[in-house]
Design a protein around this motif. Structure first.
Motif, PDB file in Angstrom:
ATOM      1  N   VAL A  36       0.851  -1.193   0.000  1.00  0.00           N
ATOM      2  CA  VAL A  36       0.000   0.000   0.000  1.00  0.00           C
ATOM      3  C   VAL A  36       0.886   1.242   0.000  1.00  0.00           C
ATOM      4  O   VAL A  36       0.665   2.185  -0.771  1.00  0.00           O
ATOM      5  CB  VAL A  36      -0.971   0.010   1.202  1.00  0.00           C
ATOM      6  CG1 VAL A  36      -1.812   1.282   1.215  1.00  0.00           C
ATOM      7  CG2 VAL A  36      -1.870  -1.218   1.170  1.00  0.00           C
ATOM      8  N   ALA A  37       1.909   1.224   0.841  1.00  0.00           N
ATOM      9  CA  ALA A  37       2.836   2.363   0.894  1.00  0.00           C
ATOM     10  C   ALA A  37       3.547   2.552  -0.442  1.00  0.00           C
ATOM     11  O   ALA A  37       3.744   3.683  -0.898  1.00  0.00           O
ATOM     12  CB  ALA A  37       3.845   2.159   2.016  1.00  0.00           C
ATOM     13  N   TYR A  38       3.918   1.451  -1.082  1.00  0.00           N
ATOM     14  CA  TYR A  38       4.556   1.538  -2.389  1.00  0.00           C
ATOM     15  C   TYR A  38       3.628   2.214  -3.394  1.00  0.00           C
ATOM     16  O   TYR A  38       4.047   3.113  -4.130  1.00  0.00           O
ATOM     17  CB  TYR A  38       4.957   0.147  -2.886  1.00  0.00           C
ATOM     18  CG  TYR A  38       5.607   0.179  -4.247  1.00  0.00           C
ATOM     19  CD1 TYR A  38       6.952   0.481  -4.379  1.00  0.00           C
ATOM     20  CD2 TYR A  38       4.858  -0.063  -5.395  1.00  0.00           C
ATOM     21  CE1 TYR A  38       7.547   0.531  -5.628  1.00  0.00           C
ATOM     22  CE2 TYR A  38       5.444  -0.016  -6.648  1.00  0.00           C
ATOM     23  CZ  TYR A  38       6.786   0.281  -6.768  1.00  0.00           C
ATOM     24  OH  TYR A  38       7.362   0.347  -8.007  1.00  0.00           O
ATOM     25  N   ALA A  39       2.366   1.790  -3.425  1.00  0.00           N
ATOM     26  CA  ALA A  39       1.404   2.389  -4.360  1.00  0.00           C
ATOM     27  C   ALA A  39       1.255   3.885  -4.096  1.00  0.00           C
ATOM     28  O   ALA A  39       1.214   4.691  -5.030  1.00  0.00           O
ATOM     29  CB  ALA A  39       0.050   1.682  -4.246  1.00  0.00           C
ATOM     30  N   ILE A  40       1.202   4.235  -2.825  1.00  0.00           N
ATOM     31  CA  ILE A  40       1.048   5.647  -2.459  1.00  0.00           C
ATOM     32  C   ILE A  40       2.275   6.458  -2.870  1.00  0.00           C
ATOM     33  O   ILE A  40       2.160   7.542  -3.451  1.00  0.00           O
ATOM     34  CB  ILE A  40       0.780   5.774  -0.945  1.00  0.00           C
ATOM     35  CG1 ILE A  40      -0.651   5.299  -0.638  1.00  0.00           C
ATOM     36  CG2 ILE A  40       1.022   7.203  -0.463  1.00  0.00           C
ATOM     37  CD1 ILE A  40      -0.965   5.169   0.840  1.00  0.00           C
ATOM     38  N   THR A  41       3.458   5.925  -2.584  1.00  0.00           N
ATOM     39  CA  THR A  41       4.671   6.694  -2.862  1.00  0.00           C
ATOM     40  C   THR A  41       5.062   6.686  -4.335  1.00  0.00           C
ATOM     41  O   THR A  41       5.997   7.385  -4.732  1.00  0.00           O
ATOM     42  CB  THR A  41       5.844   6.216  -1.983  1.00  0.00           C
ATOM     43  OG1 THR A  41       6.083   4.826  -2.227  1.00  0.00           O
ATOM     44  CG2 THR A  41       5.544   6.459  -0.513  1.00  0.00           C
ATOM     45  N   GLU A  42       4.336   5.943  -5.163  1.00  0.00           N
ATOM     46  CA  GLU A  42       4.497   6.049  -6.609  1.00  0.00           C
ATOM     47  C   GLU A  42       3.942   7.374  -7.118  1.00  0.00           C
ATOM     48  O   GLU A  42       4.263   7.798  -8.225  1.00  0.00           O
ATOM     49  CB  GLU A  42       3.767   4.894  -7.306  1.00  0.00           C
ATOM     50  CG  GLU A  42       4.545   3.601  -7.320  1.00  0.00           C
ATOM     51  CD  GLU A  42       5.702   3.630  -8.301  1.00  0.00           C
ATOM     52  OE1 GLU A  42       5.478   3.603  -9.523  1.00  0.00           O
ATOM     53  OE2 GLU A  42       6.854   3.691  -7.825  1.00  0.00           O
ATOM     54  N   ILE A  43       3.111   8.023  -6.312  1.00  0.00           N
ATOM     55  CA  ILE A  43       2.490   9.289  -6.696  1.00  0.00           C
ATOM     56  C   ILE A  43       3.412  10.436  -6.323  1.00  0.00           C
ATOM     57  O   ILE A  43       3.775  10.610  -5.155  1.00  0.00           O
ATOM     58  CB  ILE A  43       1.113   9.461  -6.006  1.00  0.00           C
ATOM     59  CG1 ILE A  43       0.204   8.251  -6.286  1.00  0.00           C
ATOM     60  CG2 ILE A  43       0.457  10.774  -6.417  1.00  0.00           C
ATOM     61  CD1 ILE A  43      -0.058   7.962  -7.743  1.00  0.00           C
ATOM     62  N   SER A  44       3.784  11.221  -7.300  1.00  0.00           N
ATOM     63  CA  SER A  44       4.637  12.385  -7.061  1.00  0.00           C
ATOM     64  C   SER A  44       3.948  13.344  -6.096  1.00  0.00           C
ATOM     65  O   SER A  44       2.752  13.612  -6.230  1.00  0.00           O
ATOM     66  CB  SER A  44       4.915  13.099  -8.389  1.00  0.00           C
ATOM     67  OG  SER A  44       5.699  14.248  -8.162  1.00  0.00           O
ATOM     68  N   GLY A  45       4.668  13.804  -5.109  1.00  0.00           N
ATOM     69  CA  GLY A  45       4.107  14.739  -4.134  1.00  0.00           C
ATOM     70  C   GLY A  45       3.436  14.066  -2.955  1.00  0.00           C
ATOM     71  O   GLY A  45       2.879  14.740  -2.091  1.00  0.00           O
ATOM     72  N   SER A  46       3.484  12.731  -2.907  1.00  0.00           N
ATOM     73  CA  SER A  46       2.793  12.021  -1.819  1.00  0.00           C
ATOM     74  C   SER A  46       3.361  12.341  -0.444  1.00  0.00           C
ATOM     75  O   SER A  46       2.679  12.144   0.563  1.00  0.00           O
ATOM     76  CB  SER A  46       2.809  10.509  -2.063  1.00  0.00           C
ATOM     77  OG  SER A  46       4.138  10.031  -2.171  1.00  0.00           O
ATOM     78  N   SER A  47       4.561  12.889  -0.378  1.00  0.00           N
ATOM     79  CA  SER A  47       5.116  13.253   0.933  1.00  0.00           C
ATOM     80  C   SER A  47       4.295  14.352   1.606  1.00  0.00           C
ATOM     81  O   SER A  47       4.395  14.532   2.820  1.00  0.00           O
ATOM     82  CB  SER A  47       6.573  13.702   0.809  1.00  0.00           C
ATOM     83  OG  SER A  47       6.659  14.859  -0.014  1.00  0.00           O
ATOM     84  N   GLN A  48       3.460  15.023   0.854  1.00  0.00           N
ATOM     85  CA  GLN A  48       2.593  16.057   1.427  1.00  0.00           C
ATOM     86  C   GLN A  48       1.401  15.461   2.183  1.00  0.00           C
ATOM     87  O   GLN A  48       0.824  16.117   3.034  1.00  0.00           O
ATOM     88  CB  GLN A  48       2.080  16.993   0.330  1.00  0.00           C
ATOM     89  CG  GLN A  48       3.170  17.698  -0.424  1.00  0.00           C
ATOM     90  CD  GLN A  48       4.041  18.547   0.491  1.00  0.00           C
ATOM     91  OE1 GLN A  48       3.547  19.371   1.240  1.00  0.00           O
ATOM     92  NE2 GLN A  48       5.342  18.324   0.432  1.00  0.00           N
ATOM     93  N   TRP A  49       1.055  14.218   1.874  1.00  0.00           N
ATOM     94  CA  TRP A  49      -0.152  13.630   2.475  1.00  0.00           C
ATOM     95  C   TRP A  49       0.046  12.204   2.977  1.00  0.00           C
ATOM     96  O   TRP A  49      -0.892  11.571   3.450  1.00  0.00           O
ATOM     97  CB  TRP A  49      -1.334  13.692   1.499  1.00  0.00           C
ATOM     98  CG  TRP A  49      -1.014  13.247   0.100  1.00  0.00           C
ATOM     99  CD1 TRP A  49      -0.589  14.040  -0.937  1.00  0.00           C
ATOM    100  CD2 TRP A  49      -1.077  11.920  -0.435  1.00  0.00           C
ATOM    101  NE1 TRP A  49      -0.382  13.268  -2.067  1.00  0.00           N
ATOM    102  CE2 TRP A  49      -0.680  11.958  -1.790  1.00  0.00           C
ATOM    103  CE3 TRP A  49      -1.458  10.679   0.096  1.00  0.00           C
ATOM    104  CZ2 TRP A  49      -0.647  10.851  -2.609  1.00  0.00           C
ATOM    105  CZ3 TRP A  49      -1.417   9.547  -0.723  1.00  0.00           C
ATOM    106  CH2 TRP A  49      -1.018   9.643  -2.055  1.00  0.00           C
TER     107      TRP A  49
END
Length: 163
Positions: A36-49
């Motif tokens: 799940v974390a991998y899928a999320i961090t594939e999104i650019s800018g995910s460190s904001q959320w």
């Protein structure tokens, strides 16, 4: 509504919803191993959320990282609703997140029992501001398919937890 979206598309939707709500997510994952974390961090800018992920594959990790009471594991097993509830709450309490998903399951091909066959996955979504939800699912398929289905459902549940 989101049944046809890919895991990556769901992660993108989650990011948009979290950003609009001013919320941050975390995960506590066992059988999905950080998927799940991998899928999320594939999104650019995910460190904001997205704050962090706890990979709590062992019972000790569940206790040490997200404060699962070992007696709960002894009584109900690591793949149980009481354990994932504590995992989700612990993920929020041990992070800067507002909400979290926790996942524990039996992806196979080994490890299943009559009571908890391969494909059994427990998930809990916890939003510190509003609600929580805990469910047990029985997915069909091989190890990879069970894990992928769990990751997809975890993202859908996080989207729901924001709304």
């Amino acid at each position: 509504m989101f049944t046809e979206k890919t895991v990556q598309e769901l992660a993108q939707v989650l990011g948009e919803k979290l950003t609009n709500a001013g919320l941050v997510a975390a995960t506590a994952e066992s059988c999905t191993g950080g998927g799940v974390a991998y899928a999320i961090t594939e999104i650019s800018g995910s460190s904001q959320w997205f704050d962090r992920s706890f990979i709590t594959y062992s019972n000790d990790a569940k206790n040490q990282m997200v404060n699962v009471d070992p007696q709960l594991i002894d009584k109900f097993g690591a793949v149980s609703e009481p354990v994932v509830e504590q995992m989700a709450i612990g993920a929020v309490k041990n992070s800067d997140a507002d909400l979290a998903v926790a996942i524990s399951g039996i992806a196979g091909p080994d490890g299943g029992t009559i009571e908890k066959p391969v494909g059994t996955v427990c998930m809990s979504w916890y939003n510190a501001h509003t609600c929580s939800k805990t469910e047990t699912y029985l997915f069909v398929g091989d190890r990879s398919e069970v894990r992928t289905q769990a990751i997809r459902l975890a993202l859908l549940g996080l989207i729901e937890a924001v709304e």
